[in-house]
Design a protein around this motif. Structure first.
Motif, PDB file in Angstrom:
ATOM      1  N   VAL A   1       0.836  -1.191   0.000  1.00 48.74           N
ATOM      2  CA  VAL A   1       0.000   0.000   0.000  1.00 48.74           C
ATOM      3  C   VAL A   1       0.873   1.244   0.000  1.00 48.74           C
ATOM      4  N   ALA A   2       0.295   2.319  -0.462  1.00 54.01           N
ATOM      5  CA  ALA A   2       0.913   3.642  -0.373  1.00 54.01           C
ATOM      6  C   ALA A   2      -0.048   4.542   0.394  1.00 54.01           C
ATOM      7  N   SER A   3       0.513   5.396   1.216  1.00 54.76           N
ATOM      8  CA  SER A   3      -0.312   6.309   2.001  1.00 54.76           C
ATOM      9  C   SER A   3      -1.080   7.257   1.098  1.00 54.76           C
ATOM     10  N   ALA A   4      -2.279   7.600   1.542  1.00 52.41           N
ATOM     11  CA  ALA A   4      -3.129   8.529   0.805  1.00 52.41           C
ATOM     12  C   ALA A   4      -3.257   9.807   1.615  1.00 52.41           C
ATOM     13  N   VAL A   5      -2.588  10.859   1.172  1.00 51.98           N
ATOM     14  CA  VAL A   5      -2.559  12.116   1.937  1.00 51.98           C
ATOM     15  C   VAL A   5      -3.957  12.640   2.208  1.00 51.98           C
ATOM     16  N   ASP A   6      -4.865  12.453   1.256  1.00 53.13           N
ATOM     17  CA  ASP A   6      -6.206  13.017   1.394  1.00 53.13           C
ATOM     18  C   ASP A   6      -7.226  12.016   1.937  1.00 53.13           C
ATOM     19  N   ALA A   7      -6.767  10.904   2.517  1.00 56.82           N
ATOM     20  CA  ALA A   7      -7.697   9.959   3.124  1.00 56.82           C
ATOM     21  C   ALA A   7      -8.457  10.654   4.244  1.00 56.82           C
ATOM     22  N   PRO A   8      -9.804  10.642   4.215  1.00 54.63           N
ATOM     23  CA  PRO A   8     -10.569  11.493   5.140  1.00 54.63           C
ATOM     24  C   PRO A   8     -10.429  11.122   6.609  1.00 54.63           C
ATOM     25  N   VAL A   9     -10.225   9.856   6.926  1.00 56.53           N
ATOM     26  CA  VAL A   9     -10.150   9.431   8.328  1.00 56.53           C
ATOM     27  C   VAL A   9      -8.722   9.411   8.832  1.00 56.53           C
ATOM     28  N   ASN A  10      -7.813   8.837   8.052  1.00 52.84           N
ATOM     29  CA  ASN A  10      -6.469   8.530   8.539  1.00 52.84           C
ATOM     30  C   ASN A  10      -5.364   9.334   7.900  1.00 52.84           C
ATOM     31  N   GLY A  11      -5.641  10.080   6.831  1.00 54.38           N
ATOM     32  CA  GLY A  11      -4.535  10.745   6.138  1.00 54.38           C
ATOM     33  C   GLY A  11      -3.511   9.719   5.682  1.00 54.38           C
ATOM     34  N   ARG A  12      -2.226   9.992   5.947  1.00 53.64           N
ATOM     35  CA  ARG A  12      -1.168   9.073   5.509  1.00 53.64           C
ATOM     36  C   ARG A  12      -0.923   7.928   6.481  1.00 53.64           C
ATOM     37  N   HIS A  13      -1.615   7.920   7.616  1.00 57.39           N
ATOM     38  CA  HIS A  13      -1.216   7.028   8.700  1.00 57.39           C
ATOM     39  C   HIS A  13      -2.087   5.783   8.749  1.00 57.39           C
ATOM     40  N   LEU A  14      -1.446   4.665   9.024  1.00 57.03           N
ATOM     41  CA  LEU A  14      -2.105   3.371   9.079  1.00 57.03           C
ATOM     42  C   LEU A  14      -1.600   2.606  10.290  1.00 57.03           C
ATOM     43  N   CYS A  15      -2.212   1.478  10.580  1.00 56.41           N
ATOM     44  CA  CYS A  15      -1.686   0.592  11.615  1.00 56.41           C
ATOM     45  C   CYS A  15      -0.917  -0.529  10.935  1.00 56.41           C
ATOM     46  N   VAL A  16      -0.346  -1.408  11.729  1.00 61.58           N
ATOM     47  CA  VAL A  16       0.488  -2.481  11.190  1.00 61.58           C
ATOM     48  C   VAL A  16      -0.314  -3.396  10.278  1.00 61.58           C
ATOM     49  N   LYS A  17      -1.595  -3.617  10.588  1.00 61.33           N
ATOM     50  CA  LYS A  17      -2.391  -4.511   9.746  1.00 61.33           C
ATOM     51  C   LYS A  17      -2.711  -3.857   8.404  1.00 61.33           C
ATOM     52  N   GLY A  18      -3.086  -2.579   8.432  1.00 63.32           N
ATOM     53  CA  GLY A  18      -3.422  -1.904   7.191  1.00 63.32           C
ATOM     54  C   GLY A  18      -2.237  -1.728   6.269  1.00 63.32           C
ATOM     55  N   ARG A  19      -1.054  -1.493   6.847  1.00 64.63           N
ATOM     56  CA  ARG A  19       0.120  -1.240   6.002  1.00 64.63           C
ATOM     57  C   ARG A  19       0.844  -2.523   5.610  1.00 64.63           C
ATOM     58  N   PHE A  20       0.901  -3.487   6.531  1.00 66.84           N
ATOM     59  CA  PHE A  20       1.732  -4.666   6.281  1.00 66.84           C
ATOM     60  C   PHE A  20       0.962  -5.982   6.321  1.00 66.84           C
ATOM     61  N   GLY A  21      -0.349  -5.938   6.497  1.00 71.21           N
ATOM     62  CA  GLY A  21      -1.098  -7.170   6.693  1.00 71.21           C
ATOM     63  C   GLY A  21      -2.002  -7.558   5.550  1.00 71.21           C
ATOM     64  N   LEU A  22      -1.588  -7.312   4.307  1.00 75.78           N
ATOM     65  CA  LEU A  22      -2.459  -7.575   3.160  1.00 75.78           C
ATOM     66  C   LEU A  22      -1.959  -8.684   2.248  1.00 75.78           C
ATOM     67  N   SER A  23      -0.885  -9.357   2.621  1.00 72.50           N
ATOM     68  CA  SER A  23      -0.353 -10.395   1.729  1.00 72.50           C
ATOM     69  C   SER A  23      -1.253 -11.622   1.680  1.00 72.50           C
ATOM     70  N   PHE A  24      -2.295 -11.685   2.520  1.00 73.70           N
ATOM     71  CA  PHE A  24      -3.260 -12.778   2.408  1.00 73.70           C
ATOM     72  C   PHE A  24      -3.938 -12.777   1.043  1.00 73.70           C
ATOM     73  N   ILE A  25      -3.926 -11.633   0.362  1.00 72.51           N
ATOM     74  CA  ILE A  25      -4.579 -11.542  -0.953  1.00 72.51           C
ATOM     75  C   ILE A  25      -4.049 -12.610  -1.896  1.00 72.51           C
ATOM     76  N   HIS A  26      -2.734 -12.841  -1.846  1.00 71.81           N
ATOM     77  CA  HIS A  26      -2.106 -13.800  -2.771  1.00 71.81           C
ATOM     78  C   HIS A  26      -1.602 -15.045  -2.050  1.00 71.81           C
ATOM     79  N   HIS A  27      -2.113 -15.326  -0.887  1.00 75.82           N
ATOM     80  CA  HIS A  27      -1.639 -16.480  -0.127  1.00 75.82           C
ATOM     81  C   HIS A  27      -1.959 -17.777  -0.878  1.00 75.82           C
ATOM     82  N   PRO A  28      -1.042 -18.740  -0.861  1.00 74.77           N
ATOM     83  CA  PRO A  28      -1.292 -19.991  -1.603  1.00 74.77           C
ATOM     84  C   PRO A  28      -2.506 -20.774  -1.113  1.00 74.77           C
ATOM     85  N   GLU A  29      -2.992 -20.502   0.105  1.00 76.40           N
ATOM     86  CA  GLU A  29      -4.160 -21.219   0.607  1.00 76.40           C
ATOM     87  C   GLU A  29      -5.483 -20.579   0.181  1.00 76.40           C
ATOM     88  N   ARG A  30      -5.426 -19.518  -0.614  1.00 78.74           N
ATOM     89  CA  ARG A  30      -6.667 -18.928  -1.125  1.00 78.74           C
ATOM     90  C   ARG A  30      -7.484 -19.989  -1.864  1.00 78.74           C
TER      91      ARG A  30
END
Length: 960
Positions: free
Chosen positions: A295-324
């Motif tokens: 992911v890339a931060s979105a400066v104009d994100a209405p709730v969070n701006g550029r800031h995310l938590c560990v899950k939002g920034r680094f927890g998305l590799s399940f999208i391509h997990h081999p167990e899908r």
């Protein structure tokens, strides 16, 4: 060259407040000046840099950030300035940094003179003098600001052996965690990472160490980042201008120029509703599918701006997990066999039709999903009611905020969060009860921590000393189950001391006398024995809340997951009605929704008693409206409220419920007394599961249909503040998976009840047509305007960030007399402790997504929190394995000793199937909302041997 490098320029301590804080200066006199020949008038106190940017003039910066305080240290933003003197002459200032220089009347600024350009080039060359010469191999190549400015200003590495050729650092690279790679050899000491950690995150993990050339940025005692208190939100990486901080999760997957597109979407984890851009690449191998690399931060994100938590920034590799799940599965002779969509849909249709013919619509149960989009939940609602002919539809809100929906609806007329997240900054007093906000809603917790840092008083009421509780003005360590006693005692103090808002009560409420009579005996002294909180502390908390001009209450499942959950919520509403802290900015009653779209699933009718928009199924006019739009006779829509999820399972056990459709839910791990859940599901004649992984629940199904993740579909989520936001498709579906909306449409067609809906945008149009609170919302409008808070009754309506401003949804706010009731289970000789459950920062819900990402590496197993006094009594030491038992079963897990939990209680999460704590929790329910009492049950603990061959995980994070 140690003293000649630009690193020596970091000694300047001049600072100004963040640019964001200098913009709101409407009461200040404007100042007129000229920048590069253009005239501009800005409020006094505005920096030269901010004024230039208003004119669209680019000035380079490395240390500046509009959200942070400015050290003015990198000196790359220098400009030429002339200011008028008393005699009318112009006086030249010596290349001041524009980021910390305030405008003054008559100032003349020049940003691109030869002198300025040469000064910037020199600064860059001094930085390059000490910088590694590995740009071709650096992960930041192509997105490094130092590299970009060097190109723009013609700066280069000094010639070897020349006077400017400086010493290079040889610091070891910090690879101690799965997310962030720290190479301080590439650091230019801009300090953004230090400031964002302190000023935005409120954690102060990083700071400067050493002096002069040896100056570096490091955690306390120069520990590796993986051994520090870092929570890996990634804000430091997002702001770093060089390759000093890079994302390990993206390493080797592609360079910045390989990113084919960035797709704005909404996070699939908690209910905060953060936006970010999914970065999509296609590998050069022919025919290989596109991939989301991060992911890339979105400066104009209405709730969070550029800031995310560990899950939002680094927890998305399940999208391509081999167990899908990539193809439909049909169980044959007890084993799953991959099959075609045509066969799978035919099997479901045949079995459903047979059950419907033999037993009728109420033989079915449907679980919708807080992970699915609004459009998908709406279609699941339409499928249950209009195709299967049943109101037996529910979802996980029954386990988290069903009591909020019931309690706030009774008090205010609407069961939703009353104020926007942004109102946290406008509150004068914050009361947080039953919410581990920093782990369950990390980005929203940033706002609370920032407010505390600015001096806003905050009281946290929780049996555990969470991170927010440790930062708060006051932590009230309440005994589990004492919430209603405390809330009634607070109301008692407010009334007894005359602190109530009499005018508000008279003009906008009803039932005050009933409440007054109910709490007259609920003195702080009475409550102290039930809560463990001293009477004077209760009194002072009541006074602080009542006397504040604007006070906000925040709560989550520590309040709702009780057999008195609805009454707890009503008691919170009583406090707001007593004091008038409702219907205005910086105030309100704010239930923080757990999953990403649990609010939207409720809005879309994934409940047994209401159609979308909370329109009662028992209202004949409402049924007629939906029937007409769906092409049905009104009689085809059942008028009787359906079964909740708990009631469905009980009906399955006795053979009354024959079949279930479970979409994206995992009740085997999430529901209480899970052995009971498994038995009920196994008693069904037919079970269909729709999911992205073969969850513990899907393993029991007869047919499993592979769904798409959030990254593979279009739609909307509704966050905790009622903000409807877009979800956008970034990649093609993985394998043969299909989005939930299409699966439901295909099922309806297979059952002979086709939906004439081509895409999610058409579904939203139908939602708007039938749901008054969503009437003004469409995909096109959300694409143009961003998120909208419901109610949004018309296409020209701006949405409603704050509820109940002039009147309550129900007319007048209603006080409720609610009386203390102890938990369903009390400790006894056999089960002497109290068990409570909750969430961990690094995982989510039943771990279906988060445990298939890099998050698993840093938090690979669960533990049981216990107070040292209880451990000493049992002869336990930190790390011992224990058997945790209740009247419903037992699990084994290691123990972790902490004084952050009150003696007599133990705590663990429900994320781990290896320690499935919901096998132990109590299924006793709130009689109003039917929500189970997951937060309190009696338990015992005894030491056992660890599993054979067990080795404690390396690098495990323990946030207690």
């Amino acid at each position: 060259m140690k003293q000649g490098s630009a690193q020596a320029l970091t000694n300047d301590k001049t600072k100004v407040q963040p640019e964001a804080q200098t913009k709101d200066q409407a009461n200040l006199e404007n100042v007129a000046l000229t920048i590069d020949g253009q005239s501009i008038s800005v409020p006094a106190g505005t920096t030269v840099l901010a004024a230039a940017r208003q004119l669209g003039i680019d000035i380079p910066t490395l240390c500046h950030d509009p959200e942070l305080t400015n050290p003015g240290s990198c000196r790359l933003c220098v400009v030429e300035i002339e200011v008028p003197t008393a005699g009318g002459m112009m006086k030249m200032r010596n290349l001041p940094p524009s980021c910390v220089t305030a405008v003054s009347p008559g100032m003349v600024v020049r940003t691109r003179t030869e002198t300025v350009v040469q000064a910037r080039r020199t600064v860059l060359e001094l930085l390059l003098a000490n910088h590694p010469k590995d740009c071709l191999r650096c992960e930041r190549a192509g997105s490094c600001r130092l590299q970009a400015y060097a190109y723009e200003y013609g700066a280069d590495f000094p010639v070897a052996g020349s006077a400017l050729d400086g010493e290079r650092r040889r610091d070891p690279v910090d690879d101690s965690n799965p997310f962030i790679r720290r190479d301080m050899n590439k650091c230019v000491l801009c300090g953004k990472c230090v400031r964002v950690c302190a000023e935005i995150q409120g954690r102060h993990v990083l700071d400067y160490a050493h002096r002069g050339f040896a100056t570096t940025v490091a955690p306390a005692f120069e520990k590796p980042l993986g051994d520090s208190d870092c929570v890996f939100c990634g804000s430091c990486v997002a702001l770093c201008p060089t390759g000093a901080l890079t994302e390990k999760t993206k390493a080797g997957k592609g360079r910045p120029w390989d990113v084919r597109r960035k797709v704005r979407t909404t996070c699939p984890y908690c209910g905060t509703g953060c936006n970010f851009d999914l970065e999509v690449i296609r590998r050069p191998i022919a025919g290989e599918p596109e991939e989301v690399i991060g992911v890339a931060s979105a400066v104009d994100a209405p709730v969070n701006g550029r800031h995310l938590c560990v899950k939002g920034r680094f927890g998305l590799s399940f999208i391509h997990h081999p167990e899908r799940l990539r193809r439909p599965l049909v169980k044959k002779e007890g084993r799953f066999v991959e099959t075609s969509w045509e066969e799978a849909l035919n099997v479901v249709a045949e079995r459903f039709q047979a059950i419907q013919s033999d037993c009728g619509g109420d033989a079915f149960g449907v679980l919708a999903s807080a992970k699915a989009t609004n459009e998908e939940n709406y279609l699941i609602n339409r499928f249950a009611r209009g195709v299967l002919g049943t109101n037996n539809i529910d979802h996980c809100a029954r386990l988290c905020h069903a009591s909020t929906v019931a309690g706030l609806a009774a008090a205010f007329g609407s069961g939703a969060m009353t104020n926007p997240i942004a109102d946290i900054a406008k509150s004068d007093f914050l009361l947080v009860i039953g919410s581990n906000t920093t782990e369950s809603h990390p980005v929203l917790a940033q706002k609370l921590l920032q407010a505390i840092g600015r001096g806003t008083p905050c009281v946290v009421i929780d049996p555990r000393k969470t991170e927010l509780a440790a930062a708060a003005t006051e932590h009230l360590a309440i005994r589990p189950g004492g919430d209603l006693a405390l809330l009634n005692a607070l109301a008692h103090v407010i009334i007894a001391e005359g602190l109530q808002d009499r005018r508000f009560i008279e003009e906008r409420t009803e039932g005050f006398e009933e409440l007054q009579a109910a709490v007259v005996a609920c003195s702080p002294e009475w409550a102290a024995s039930l809560t463990g909180i001293a009477p004077e502390v209760i009194r002072e908390t009541a006074r602080r809340y009542a006397r504040a001009e604007r006070a906000s209450i925040f709560y989550t499942m520590g309040i709702t997951q009780k057999r008195t959950g609805t009454h707890n919520v009503m008691a919170i509403a009583n406090l707001a009605l007593l004091t008038g802290h409702i219907g205005k900015e910086g105030s309100g009653v704010n239930p923080l929704r757990g999953q990403n779209n649990v609010q939207g699933a409720c809005d879309m009718g994934a409940l047994p008693n209401v159609f979308p928009g909370y329109q009662p199924v028992g209202d004949a006019a409402v049924r007629a409206k939906f029937a007409a739009d769906w092409g049905l006779d009104t009689a085809e829509l059942p008028a009787k409220a359906g079964l909740t999820v708990g009631e469905m399972l009980e009906a399955a056990l006795v053979g009354e419920l024959k079949a279930m459709l479970i979409v994206g839910e995992n009740p085997v791990l999430s529901d209480p007394d899970s052995a009971h859940v498994v038995e009920a599901l196994q008693r069904l004649d037919f079970l269909v599961a729709v999911d992205i992984f073969l969850s513990e629940t899907a393993q029991l199904a007869d047919v499993v249909l592979p769904a798409c993740s959030f990254a593979e579909k279009e739609g909307t989520f509704t966050n905790t503040e009622r903000r409807v936001q877009r979800v956008r498709q970034a990649i093609d579906p993985v394998g043969q998976s299909r989005p939930d909306w299409r699966i439901v449409v295909d099922l309806a067609a297979a059952l002979g009840r086709p939906f004439d809906l081509a895409d999610p945008a058409a579904v939203m149009a139908e939602i708007a047509r039938l749901t008054p609170s969503y009437a003004g919302i469409s995909h096109d409008r959300l694409d143009r305007e961003g998120g909208l808070c419901w109610p949004c009754p018309a296409t020209d309506h701006p949405g409603t960030p704050r509820l109940h401003v002039e009147r309550f949804t129900r007319g007048k706010g209603r006080f409720h007399a609610v009386h203390y009731l102890p938990p369903a289970e009390a400790p006894d000789e056999e089960y002497p402790l109290v068990l409570s459950t909750g969430r961990r920062l690094f995982h989510y819900h039943t771990g279906t997504m988060s445990r298939r990402t890099e998050l698993e590496a840093i938090y690979p197993e669960e533990h049981l929190e216990m107070h040292p006094d209880n451990a000493a009594h049992l002869g336990l030491t930190d790390g011992d394995w224990v058997r945790l038992s209740t009247r419903r079963g037992a699990i084994s897990l290691p123990v972790r000793l902490t004084e952050g939990i009150i003696a007599g209680t133990v705590f663990t999460s429900f994320h781990f199937s290896e320690a499935a704590v919901n096998a132990l929790t109590n299924s006793a329910v709130d009689p109003v909302a039917k929500i189970p009492e997951l937060k309190v049950c009696a338990c015992s603990v005894e030491i056992v041997d660890p599993p054979s061959g067990y080795l404690p995980p390396v690098g495990k994070r323990v946030l207690v």
